[in-house]
Scaffold this motif. Sequence first.
Motif, mmCIF file in Angstrom:
data_model
loop_
_atom_site.group_PDB
_atom_site.id
_atom_site.type_symbol
_atom_site.label_atom_id
_atom_site.label_comp_id
_atom_site.label_asym_id
_atom_site.label_seq_id
_atom_site.Cartn_x
_atom_site.Cartn_y
_atom_site.Cartn_z
ATOM 1 N N UNK A 157 8.816 7.187 -1.609
ATOM 2 C CA UNK A 157 8.287 6.019 -0.903
ATOM 3 C C UNK A 157 6.846 6.267 -0.457
ATOM 4 N N UNK A 158 6.594 7.433 0.100
ATOM 5 C CA UNK A 158 5.267 7.746 0.618
ATOM 6 C C UNK A 158 4.201 7.737 -0.482
ATOM 7 N N UNK A 159 4.569 8.187 -1.664
ATOM 8 C CA UNK A 159 3.617 8.252 -2.773
ATOM 9 C C UNK A 159 3.718 7.039 -3.704
ATOM 10 N N UNK A 160 4.512 6.054 -3.286
ATOM 11 C CA UNK A 160 4.645 4.780 -4.010
ATOM 12 C C UNK A 160 5.062 4.983 -5.461
ATOM 13 N N UNK A 161 6.134 5.762 -5.629
ATOM 14 C CA UNK A 161 6.645 6.063 -6.970
ATOM 15 C C UNK A 161 7.974 5.364 -7.264
ATOM 16 N N UNK A 162 8.366 4.429 -6.404
ATOM 17 C CA UNK A 162 9.683 3.782 -6.576
ATOM 18 C C UNK A 162 9.864 3.186 -7.971
#
Length: 315
Positions: free
Chosen positions: A118-123
């Motif tokens: 979530x923090x690195x926007x890899x969803x």
Amino acid sequence: MIQVTNLVKQYGNKTALQGIHFTVEKGQIMGLLGPNGAGKSTTMNIMTGYLSATSGEVKIGGYDILTEPMKAKKLIGYLPEIPPLYLDMKVKEYLNFVAQLKKVKKKDRKTQVEEVIRMTELEEYENRLIKFLSKGYKQRVGLAQALLGEPELLILDEPTVGLDPKQIINMRKLIKELAKTHTIIISSHILSEISAVCDSVIIIDRGTVIAQGTTEELEAKFGDKNALDIIVKGEREAIEAAVSECSYFSAYELEESGDEQWIIKAEISETEEDIRDQLFFYFAEKKIPILNMEHKTKSLEDVFLQLTGKENEVK
């Protein structure tokens, strides 16, 4: 958070580090700046335990990286310049694997992996093979693995190298967000990177710390407070006569800028007073219009060039 004392590293007859010494307080973003071959990567490799030092001491959160490596390394998340990725694994699969290597407790593993995704926007990409990701998203996966284990310290080696402008902006925003809960060291020779995100800067050259402080402190320390750039309009002879008679100038250069415009690069006689008002009236009396006048300040790039002379390294 970090204490580096008299760090020396020798490779045979070559000395890569010559008594490096610095501290980084908890919650800071510190930039490690220097030309290629200056000793940045060697310093980080010793800090993370990848290399041993010839002599000196590195403490992370109070733990000596040499004598208490497990306790010290538990506090560190490291993103090398080339992220340690297994290209044939999917993103989430790889992060689960790293979580196991870092001995994240099984009951916490799923939550931590989901959180760093979530923090690195890899969803959107968690089930995609890493080899099919762009350079920017591979960097994000590398950063995600560094965040696993909830380290207090992040060490990022050239985190935006090879990224396009949009990816660089996104990575910088992410680093600033992470700074709210982490101490961060960024190694780079890209000066705009350091200026954009760091609270303080350490400049290393030839294995030695040659300057340390905030960007503003370095610019003030190595800048020239007694220098003015004045753009005037008129005939060269009249301008030269006026400048040569001006008691405020201790030295000057006259540079043509076209259309009867000239730049006076002047050094001001030692004074604490702002003399721009007096100069305005002086040139007005000489019937020489001033088009622009400003103190010449030195950027971080100027400071870097002054200290290292590595103009070809600046990007």
